[in-house]
Write an enzyme that holds these catalytic residues in place. Sequence first.
Site, PDB file in Angstrom:
ATOM      1  N   SER A  99      99.783  35.700  26.456  1.00  0.00           N
ATOM      2  CA  SER A  99     100.062  34.558  25.596  1.00  0.00           C
ATOM      3  C   SER A  99      99.453  34.765  24.216  1.00  0.00           C
ATOM      4  CB  SER A  99      99.479  33.283  26.231  1.00  0.00           C
ATOM      5  OG  SER A  99      99.715  32.165  25.427  1.00  0.00           O
TER       6      SER A  99
ATOM      7  N   ASP B 130     110.359  36.366  29.146  1.00  0.00           N
ATOM      8  CA  ASP B 130     109.059  36.305  29.828  1.00  0.00           C
ATOM      9  C   ASP B 130     108.948  37.049  31.153  1.00  0.00           C
ATOM     10  OD1 ASP B 130     106.372  35.263  29.776  1.00  0.00           O
ATOM     11  OD2 ASP B 130     106.947  33.827  31.318  1.00  0.00           O
TER      12      ASP B 130
ATOM     13  N   LYS C 230     105.180  38.005  22.289  1.00  0.00           N
ATOM     14  CA  LYS C 230     106.197  38.501  23.223  1.00  0.00           C
ATOM     15  C   LYS C 230     107.540  37.779  23.043  1.00  0.00           C
ATOM     16  CE  LYS C 230     104.909  37.819  27.412  1.00  0.00           C
ATOM     17  NZ  LYS C 230     105.649  36.639  27.924  1.00  0.00           N
ATOM     18  N   THR C 231     107.491  36.456  22.988  1.00  0.00           N
ATOM     19  CA  THR C 231     108.716  35.679  22.811  1.00  0.00           C
ATOM     20  C   THR C 231     109.276  35.842  21.402  1.00  0.00           C
ATOM     21  OG1 THR C 231     108.060  34.043  24.469  1.00  0.00           O
ATOM     22  CG2 THR C 231     109.689  33.347  22.851  1.00  0.00           C
TER      23      THR C 231
ATOM     24  N   ARG D 162     104.659  23.588  23.544  1.00  0.00           N
ATOM     25  CA  ARG D 162     105.707  24.452  24.104  1.00  0.00           C
ATOM     26  C   ARG D 162     107.092  23.835  23.999  1.00  0.00           C
ATOM     27  NH1 ARG D 162     104.406  29.710  26.448  1.00  0.00           N
ATOM     28  NH2 ARG D 162     102.144  29.704  26.716  1.00  0.00           N
TER      29      ARG D 162
ATOM     30  N   HIS E  31     105.803  40.951  33.785  1.00  0.00           N
ATOM     31  CA  HIS E  31     105.564  39.852  32.850  1.00  0.00           C
ATOM     32  C   HIS E  31     105.888  40.385  31.459  1.00  0.00           C
ATOM     33  CE1 HIS E  31     102.634  36.669  31.081  1.00  0.00           C
ATOM     34  NE2 HIS E  31     103.836  36.172  31.224  1.00  0.00           N
TER      35      HIS E  31
ATOM     36  N   LYS F 134     105.569  29.460  36.953  1.00  0.00           N
ATOM     37  CA  LYS F 134     104.713  30.587  37.323  1.00  0.00           C
ATOM     38  C   LYS F 134     104.502  30.704  38.837  1.00  0.00           C
ATOM     39  CE  LYS F 134     104.027  32.442  33.318  1.00  0.00           C
ATOM     40  NZ  LYS F 134     104.762  33.695  32.998  1.00  0.00           N
TER      41      LYS F 134
ATOM     42  N   ARG G 245      97.910  26.077  32.235  1.00  0.00           N
ATOM     43  CA  ARG G 245      97.766  26.370  33.662  1.00  0.00           C
ATOM     44  C   ARG G 245      96.326  26.163  34.124  1.00  0.00           C
ATOM     45  NH1 ARG G 245      97.671  30.968  34.907  1.00  0.00           N
ATOM     46  NH2 ARG G 245      97.616  31.992  32.882  1.00  0.00           N
TER      47      ARG G 245
END
Length: 529
Positions: free
Chosen positions: A235, A254, A239-240, A320, A217, A198, A58
């Site tokens: 990130s 997410d 989390k994932t 990704r 988030h 996003k 990003r």
Amino acid sequence: MTTGVERGPSLDREGIRTDRAKWNLPVAALYEEAVRKQEAVIAADGPLVCRTGQHTGRSPNDKFIVREPASEANIAWGKLNRAMDQAQWDALHQDFMAQLQDKELYVLDCYAGADPTYRLPVRIISEYAWHNLFCRNLFIDDPAAAAAQSPEFTVIDQPSFKADPKRHGTNTEVVIALNFAKKLVLIGGTSYAGEMKKSIFSVLNYVLPLKNVLSMHCSANIGPSGDTALFFGLSGTGKTTLSSDPDRELIGDDEHGWSDRGVFNFEGGCYAKTIKLSAEAEPQIYATTRRFGTVLENVVLDEATRVLDLDDGLYTENTRAAYPISFIDNAVPSGVGNHPRNIVMLTADAFGVLPPIARLTPHGAMYHFLSGYTAKVAGTEKGVTEPKATFSTCFGAPFLPLPPGRYAKMLGEKIARHEVRVWLVNTGWSGGPYGIGRRMKIAFTRAMITAALSGALDNVAYHHDERFNLDVPVSCPDVPPDVLKPRSTWPDAAEYDAQALKLAKMFVENFKAFEAEVDANVRAAGPRA
């Protein structure tokens, strides 16, 4: 032979004049389009492999919100929510639209938000076919229903457009401009597909709290007894990975909302990091990189055999995979769950001093939610030569248009109302800082989270960490006791103490920005320096 290309209604509503728009194409047709236009190649096992060029992540410094009367008073203007004035927007919109005329475009009608009460019909108009497939994977794909309602927000994505800083008020040639009055997002100058995902997350973070729904988030999953758990984290914190648990059903990886009815996913897919992904440690996510329909960003592959090399970070460490959540065997089809019983706040502490798991009080939960701590490590960003603390409010500061205290207050109220247990879990380093210590084993972290969610940590003894003001369990099933005490894993306890004091001071300094908007109990719940 027919192409299977669906040409739908015109884009007159959006002010785009072209007879080359292709609407709601199926996955196979988007593959064909992406390959025909040399946007992507097909890997050996079926995924579509794409490059994003210069921008492999990003561009937060290039994101703007247009100042307009309806939303101006609500926005927390500043470094994260940069203002674009009306004249700059008008010039940008005019130039952006002019470049779209007669162009080959891909249109997708979809949703954000699994709960029908709060879902947002979205139209994606993209210059690249693979960007359209990315959005088909990441949003909720129901084009007929979405088109019937007409979009409430539109994202127009044109990577070939270069913004003019003098004319458009931007910082660079990249622009992500969000106009709440026009219900329109313009993205130009970047091929990184995550900007589309996003931008709608930012929209939901504005509209839902105004409807008394907490936007978050976080990832979410459900246990065998119907107990929902939320996982907050920036990130690289896991989390994932940690929410993709074969023993629990995945709601989403997410972005979620928490209403008076429970938790619901904003998305219809997952966007997982793939660098050094292994079949042993993360079997479910790994399997998606071998499937037709998955979009892989900046993953290296052999030019001759088209075989992937997930260990190679040639283009970026931020490789990704974007895939439909249905690719996860135990995903929840409805995308909804009950009110959470547990919340896990994840951090990857590169200083190596935070305990691997600690129980938070409700006030401690608000403190750490507002802090949103993790750490960047040497080599991941230009100029970073030692661990660098990162504090991202509510674990998602770049995507929060409203003042952070509003989200934190809503979370605190919901934790109290539903008697939610909250845990701070460190997936970072142990036995020393980054470069000396070792990253916490995923197997240990999974065991700690399993114990927390199952209630196995409810009745064990706890030790109070005075420096970080945390309650740390002295035992946990399937985890060696010394792992739970970070100080005992360091060769030199004095070095641990010095590093712990250094991080505690960073917490205290960062929290000064919130002291005026929280009560004394929250202020007292943080580390002591």
